[in-house]
Motif scaffolding. Structure first.
Motif, PDB file in Angstrom:
ATOM      1  N   ALA A 466       0.775  -1.212   0.300  1.00 26.83           N
ATOM      2  CA  ALA A 466      -0.015  -0.293   0.116  1.00 26.83           C
ATOM      3  C   ALA A 466       0.463   0.867  -0.079  1.00 26.83           C
ATOM      4  N   SER A 467       2.059   0.814   0.974  1.00 30.93           N
ATOM      5  CA  SER A 467       2.839   2.001   0.994  1.00 30.93           C
ATOM      6  C   SER A 467       3.639   2.531  -0.597  1.00 30.93           C
ATOM      7  N   GLN A 468       3.734   1.664  -1.505  1.00 31.50           N
ATOM      8  CA  GLN A 468       4.087   1.231  -2.916  1.00 31.50           C
ATOM      9  C   GLN A 468       3.148   1.780  -3.348  1.00 31.50           C
ATOM     10  N   LYS A 469       2.619   2.361  -2.970  1.00 31.07           N
ATOM     11  CA  LYS A 469       1.136   2.307  -4.818  1.00 31.07           C
ATOM     12  C   LYS A 469       1.214   1.206  -5.631  1.00 31.07           C
ATOM     13  N   VAL A 470       1.597  -0.005  -4.442  1.00 30.37           N
ATOM     14  CA  VAL A 470       0.716  -1.493  -5.079  1.00 30.37           C
ATOM     15  C   VAL A 470      -0.422  -2.006  -5.005  1.00 30.37           C
ATOM     16  N   SER A 471      -1.290  -2.175  -5.468  1.00 30.74           N
ATOM     17  CA  SER A 471      -2.840  -2.312  -5.663  1.00 30.74           C
ATOM     18  C   SER A 471      -2.696  -3.655  -5.210  1.00 30.74           C
ATOM     19  N   VAL A 472      -3.117  -4.310  -3.793  1.00 31.57           N
ATOM     20  CA  VAL A 472      -3.348  -5.839  -3.417  1.00 31.57           C
ATOM     21  C   VAL A 472      -5.166  -6.291  -3.918  1.00 31.57           C
ATOM     22  N   VAL A 589      11.411  -8.995  -3.067  1.00 35.22           N
ATOM     23  CA  VAL A 589      12.227  -9.568  -4.352  1.00 35.22           C
ATOM     24  C   VAL A 589      12.085  -7.611  -4.681  1.00 35.22           C
ATOM     25  N   VAL A 590      11.035  -7.132  -4.200  1.00 37.30           N
ATOM     26  CA  VAL A 590      10.722  -5.713  -4.994  1.00 37.30           C
ATOM     27  C   VAL A 590      12.546  -5.074  -5.251  1.00 37.30           C
ATOM     28  N   GLY A 591      12.522  -4.870  -3.572  1.00 33.69           N
ATOM     29  CA  GLY A 591      13.626  -4.285  -3.592  1.00 33.69           C
ATOM     30  C   GLY A 591      15.101  -4.613  -4.000  1.00 33.69           C
ATOM     31  N   GLU A 592      14.993  -5.981  -3.588  1.00 35.74           N
ATOM     32  CA  GLU A 592      16.031  -6.376  -5.041  1.00 35.74           C
ATOM     33  C   GLU A 592      16.146  -5.742  -6.334  1.00 35.74           C
ATOM     34  N   GLY A 593      14.702  -6.146  -7.003  1.00 36.10           N
ATOM     35  CA  GLY A 593      13.887  -4.716  -8.918  1.00 36.10           C
ATOM     36  C   GLY A 593      14.502  -4.018  -8.460  1.00 36.10           C
ATOM     37  N   ARG A 594      14.446  -3.282  -7.284  1.00 40.62           N
ATOM     38  CA  ARG A 594      14.554  -1.409  -7.302  1.00 40.62           C
ATOM     39  C   ARG A 594      16.003  -1.273  -7.658  1.00 40.62           C
ATOM     40  N   ARG A 595      16.736  -1.880  -6.589  1.00 35.48           N
ATOM     41  CA  ARG A 595      17.820  -2.118  -6.714  1.00 35.48           C
ATOM     42  C   ARG A 595      18.642  -1.600  -7.526  1.00 35.48           C
ATOM     43  N   VAL A 596      18.456  -2.943  -8.712  1.00 42.02           N
ATOM     44  CA  VAL A 596      18.878  -3.648  -9.619  1.00 42.02           C
ATOM     45  C   VAL A 596      18.600  -2.447 -10.323  1.00 42.02           C
ATOM     46  N   ILE A 597      17.503  -2.322 -11.049  1.00 43.31           N
ATOM     47  CA  ILE A 597      17.375  -0.657 -11.545  1.00 43.31           C
ATOM     48  C   ILE A 597      16.944  -0.246 -11.927  1.00 43.31           C
ATOM     49  N   GLY A 598      16.954   1.116 -10.406  1.00 44.90           N
ATOM     50  CA  GLY A 598      17.908   2.011  -9.849  1.00 44.90           C
ATOM     51  C   GLY A 598      19.356   2.394  -9.947  1.00 44.90           C
ATOM     52  N   ASN A 599      19.410   0.757  -9.584  1.00 50.17           N
ATOM     53  CA  ASN A 599      21.404   1.340  -9.282  1.00 50.17           C
ATOM     54  C   ASN A 599      22.162   0.733 -10.953  1.00 50.17           C
ATOM     55  N   ILE A 600      21.436   0.709 -11.699  1.00 51.10           N
ATOM     56  CA  ILE A 600      22.045   0.314 -13.072  1.00 51.10           C
ATOM     57  C   ILE A 600      21.600   1.223 -13.790  1.00 51.10           C
ATOM     58  N   GLU A 601      20.368   2.004 -13.136  1.00 57.83           N
ATOM     59  CA  GLU A 601      20.555   3.628 -14.348  1.00 57.83           C
ATOM     60  C   GLU A 601      21.665   4.104 -13.896  1.00 57.83           C
ATOM     61  N   ARG A 602      22.070   4.765 -12.287  1.00 57.56           N
ATOM     62  CA  ARG A 602      22.946   4.832 -12.477  1.00 57.56           C
ATOM     63  C   ARG A 602      24.559   5.097 -12.847  1.00 57.56           C
ATOM     64  N   VAL A 603      24.740   3.568 -13.090  1.00 57.64           N
ATOM     65  CA  VAL A 603      26.162   3.165 -13.724  1.00 57.64           C
ATOM     66  C   VAL A 603      26.149   3.586 -14.857  1.00 57.64           C
ATOM     67  N   SER A 604      24.322   3.358 -15.402  1.00 58.42           N
ATOM     68  CA  SER A 604      25.173   3.452 -17.096  1.00 58.42           C
ATOM     69  C   SER A 604      25.352   5.249 -17.302  1.00 58.42           C
ATOM     70  N   ARG A 668      11.647   3.905  -6.703  1.00 58.69           N
ATOM     71  CA  ARG A 668      10.556   3.345  -7.696  1.00 58.69           C
ATOM     72  C   ARG A 668      11.048   3.025  -9.428  1.00 58.69           C
ATOM     73  N   ALA A 669      10.452   1.278  -9.397  1.00 57.13           N
ATOM     74  CA  ALA A 669      10.833   1.801 -10.847  1.00 57.13           C
ATOM     75  C   ALA A 669       9.814   2.736 -11.607  1.00 57.13           C
ATOM     76  N   HIS A 670      10.835   3.208 -12.505  1.00 54.47           N
ATOM     77  CA  HIS A 670       9.858   3.438 -13.517  1.00 54.47           C
ATOM     78  C   HIS A 670      10.265   3.650 -15.433  1.00 54.47           C
ATOM     79  N   PRO A 671       8.934   3.462 -16.158  1.00 54.72           N
ATOM     80  CA  PRO A 671       9.850   2.709 -17.473  1.00 54.72           C
ATOM     81  C   PRO A 671      10.670   4.242 -17.848  1.00 54.72           C
ATOM     82  N   GLY A 672      10.514   3.921 -19.292  1.00 53.92           N
ATOM     83  CA  GLY A 672      11.704   4.714 -19.712  1.00 53.92           C
ATOM     84  C   GLY A 672      13.206   5.307 -19.493  1.00 53.92           C
ATOM     85  N   PHE A 673      13.923   3.769 -19.493  1.00 55.58           N
ATOM     86  CA  PHE A 673      14.808   3.565 -18.899  1.00 55.58           C
ATOM     87  C   PHE A 673      15.794   4.869 -20.116  1.00 55.58           C
ATOM     88  N   VAL A 674      16.016   4.534 -21.225  1.00 54.47           N
ATOM     89  CA  VAL A 674      16.337   4.741 -21.862  1.00 54.47           C
ATOM     90  C   VAL A 674      16.849   6.101 -22.433  1.00 54.47           C
TER      91      VAL A 674
END
Length: 811
Positions: A466-472, A589-604, A668-674
């Motif tokens: 709920a805090s992450q705006k994910v509907s259940v 799992v969500v946290g690991e996904g966000r870590r990967v996406i956010g950090n790879i964006e920084r590294v890129s 939070r992960a957002h679309p539009g990485f490139v």
């Protein structure tokens, strides 16, 4: 009904088949072998480019300028080590989470049923079947009792298929009802689904926005590399008159930083570490994109039983119901008491579900009746039953399915279910339970009330989503009122709906799903339709479940999450398996996904900024060389030797990128990485490249310059590059925490130390002794840093992103 009991193979017969190679030798995971991992990480395109450039540099006799060749070793070694660790972890977890079929083997004068790994099955083995079991090899049915097989994963046929003696079954299908046994006729790679299973279990990056985005970026870089590289090679070799050794070193110094050698490496490391971290939490990731995908999920469809509540139940109460008209005398002599019936039904169930297991625990003394007909429980019908001749035809199942909704018993069941309890009706039928029109008219005898314990971590998990705006969405086959009561106790608001009233039209169904939160009496086909309806509205859907009735929805959801204690079929189609059955693992799992996406964006951002300024610098120097050839002016030698670009990458990109790729990141992960990466890297790279070129032009003394003056000019350009590069790092590291500030500070101080030590200056061909040039270079570098800072804030304003210097701790 079962017509015979077939014994299994003897130890000698098994040994003979193993010797003949008639084993089920399909690998448990289609992972790469150790030799394939080594080859795959050594023989890469980037390593090939760097290897050729290394050979060219070593041909000049300058060993120190070949230091960038260490990247080949680092790229290969880190990639190999991480993939081997990930492979080891996954293989161990795969063995733990692997479904083990019950195989009959001869023992003395009889036979025993042993749970064996699929790889231990041999030709002609007899394998037992029960609800939820996956068929691991092709075979022929030897015994069956109301056996129904779902072959939808192989044929696309949604309806379960009844199987009789001598019927064929195919690996990859699974049992939805009944029980039986079959003989293995095709094992290993000859089995129908072996290739499909092998392909489906690959450890791959399919359908990854992150991977696709990086591939697009690398394609863009390739287009830049070709003309820039060709121009650099021509001008450095044919226009500078600097001697072939110096020209070759300058050419390599221009080409090496254009290659984003660490980008793919850091991405692989981030994913591999994520898999290992989740593995330690007993979370089996069947496909790498599942980590990234769950971070992008905005709707989680959670099953109630086994997900929000614990699988184990206990009988809380049995309420007798007297359905006869007033004044009518009891006439159930010979029918047995409710306790007798419950005990016998539980004893006769070869594969009891959680409800029947609870009844068996409470009623342990069956009267010993002989069953004349059986009807196994099915998700579609919501009841099961057994006929006992003179002792009656007994059914047990959902009260709202077996009873008239206006009856007193149905109202009582509704009232009890509203308290979050599970209620089953025990009733007698007027016909045999295997009749085509069964159950017929049901006379209620008792309501069996079962208690389900809510998982202690369910509330915190739902609060996190709920805090992450994910509907259940709670989707269950249980009574809607009971499901709503459980959801309400967990703090889930929204409406509750009985799925029997759901519209069939996809648009109307999607509208209903937007309005309601909890759904009861959901059929398996409806679960699948609900997933499709949510996806049609642009939602990224995760489906959790543990039963056979969840398989189709798990398969079609963007991310399927199965419980380790669930059916083998559900585990087989899910991308993520929670081996410890903890719904609370999902936030990690969500946290690991966000870590990967956010950090790879920084590294890129870091790597692509380097590529942009390297290409720009090469083009500007090349154009300067062409103009010199055309107009007879002094040619421009490329400012840097390979060792210069190597040390420039150490602390502005390489080491910081490694740290940032593994750092915590809950954004939070957002679309539009490139789009975001290119929008950030292009202007920063242009500023750095332009500033470095300006500094070099002002310091360059022309073709008459001595070796010392050329070194001073190169040093001035490098100082400007380092100041601007460290500031790019400081921007990428935001929002700041203490360790991020320390990372930037240490990176900047590292270069101060290098320039302060005489031995380092000599080793790395640096000469900052010209105070005027050094001061000018620092000034231009600071001006570039100011420009990068202004661009960062302006970009945030234009893109509508809230930029901040410091991380705000969530309360």
């Amino acid at each position: 009904m079962t017509v015979s009991v077939v014994t299994g193979l003897s130890e000698a017969e098994v040994a003979q088949r193993v010797a003949e190679g008639k084993t089920n030798d399909v690998p448990t995971r289609a992972a790469r072998s150790v030799s394939e991992i080594v080859r795959g990480n050594v023989f890469t395109r980037i390593n090939a480019i760097l290897g050729v450039l290394l050979i060219i540099v070593l041909a000049t006799g300058s060993v120190i300028n070949g230091a960038f060749g260490l990247l080949i070793i680092a790229n290969s070694a880190i990639g190999i080590i991480q993939e081997l660790r990930a492979k080891q972890t996954l293989d161990k977890l795969a063995i733990v989470g692997q479904a083990k079929p019950l195989v009959r083997r001869k023992s003395g004068t009889g036979s025993v049923s042993l749970p064996l790994a699929p790889s231990e099955v041999v030709l002609d083995d007899v394998i037992e079947l029960g609800p939820g079991d996956q068929i691991v090899v092709d075979g022929v049915i030897l015994e069956e009792s109301n056996l129904e097989i779902d072959e939808s994963l192989l044929t696309g046929e949604a309806d379960a298929i009844a199987k009789g003696i001598d019927d064929h079954v195919m690996s990859g299908s699974f049992v939805v009802a009944g029980s039986g046994a079959y003989r293995a006729t095709k094992v290993g790679r000859e089995a129908y689904a072996a290739k499909l299973a092998e392909e489906a279990s690959k450890f791959t990056l399919v359908k990854s926005e992150l991977r696709n985005g990086i591939n697009k970026i690398l394609q863009f870089i390739t287009y830049l590399l070709v003309p820039a590289g060709a121009l650099t090679i021509y001008t450095q070799l044919f226009t500078t008159d600097a001697g072939w050794r110096r020209a070759v070193l300058a050419m390599v110094g221009a080409l090496v930083p254009m290659v984003p050698e660490g980008l793919v490496l850091m991405t692989s490391i981030a994913f591999a570490v994520g898999v290992i971290r989740l593995g330690r939490r007993q979370c089996l990731v069947n496909e790498l994109p599942a980590i990234e995908g769950l971070a992008r999920v905005d709707v989680v469809c959670a099953d109630k039983t086994g997900t929000l509540t614990e699988n184990g139940m206990r009988v809380s109460e049995v309420k007798r119901i007297d359905a006869r008209p007033t004044g009518e005398e009891r006439s159930d002599r010979g029918m047995g008491t409710v306790a007798d019936v419950l005990a016998q039904l539980a004893a006769d169930d070869p594969r009891p579900n959680a409800s029947m297991a609870a009844i068996a625990e409470a009623y342990k003394m069956p009267p010993g009746w002989t069953a004349t007909a059986t009807a196994p429980f099915k998700s579609a019908t919501k009841w099961s039953g057994t006929s006992y001749g003179d002792h009656g035809n007994w059914v047990i199942g959902a009260p709202d399915v077996l009873l008239d909704p206006t009856s007193t018993a149905a109202e009582e069941a509704e009232r009890i279910g509203a308290q979050g309890l599970r209620v089953l009706l025990l009733g007698s039928s007027d016909r045999s339970v295997d009749a085509p029109d069964a159950p017929g008219t049901v006379t209620p005898s008792a309501l069996v009330v079962l208690e389900q314990r809510i998982r202690p971590d369910a509330r915190d998990t739902l609060d996190y989503f709920a805090s992450q705006k994910v509907s259940v969405k709670v989707i269950s086959g249980d009574n809607a009122v009971s499901v709503g009561a459980v959801a309400g106790s967990l703090g889930l608001g929204g409406e509750t709906m009985d799925a029997r009233r759901l519209p069939d039209q996809p648009d109307a169904l999607a509208d209903t799903l937007e309005q309601c939160t909890t759904f009861g009496r959901v059929r398996p086909d409806q679960k699948r339709a609900m997933v499709h309806a949510l996806q049609s509205r642009g939602h990224t859907v995760a489906m959790t479940g543990d039963g056979v009735n969840d398989v189709l929805a798990l398969k079609d959801a963007d991310i399927g999450v199965a419980m380790g204690s669930g059916s083998s079929a559900s585990r087989a189609v899910a991308q993520i398996v929670l081996l410890d059955n903890k719904f609370a693992t999902l936030p990690y799992v969500v946290g690991e996904g966000r870590r990967v996406i956010g950090n790879i964006e920084r590294v890129s951002n870091l790597f692509l900024t380097k590529t942009v300024y390297s290409v720009l610098l090469a083009v500007l120097v090349g154009l300067g060389g062409l103009s010199a050839k055309l107009f007879g002016s002094d040619p421009l030698l490329f400012p840097f030797q390979p060792i210069h670009v190597t040390i420039a990458a150490w602390f502005t990109i390489g080491i910081p990128a490694f740290v940032l790729s593994l750092a915590p990141n809950n954004e939070r992960a957002h679309p539009g990485f490139v789009r975001r990466v290119m929008t950030s890297a292009l202007p920063s790279g242009i500023v750095v490249g332009a500033a470095t070129f300006t500094s070099y032009l002002l310091a360059y003394q022309g073709r008459a310059a001595t070796e010392a003056e050329q070194t001073q000019a190169s040093t001035a350009a490098l100082i400007t590059l380092l100041v601007a590069g460290v500031w790019v790092l400081s921007v990428v590291a935001r929002p700041y925490e203490w360790w991020r500030v320390a990372l930037v500070a240490v990176s900047g101080l590292a270069y101060v130390v290098i320039f302060s030590i005489p031995l380092a200056r000599e080793l790395f061909i640096l000469d900052p002794s010209n105070t005027a040039l050094t001061s000018m270079a620092l000034g231009i570098g600071l001006a570039a840093a100011v420009a990068i800072e202004v661009i960062w804030w302006v970009q945030g304003r234009v893109l509508g992103e809230h930029r901040r210097l410091w991380r705000v701790r969530e309360r």
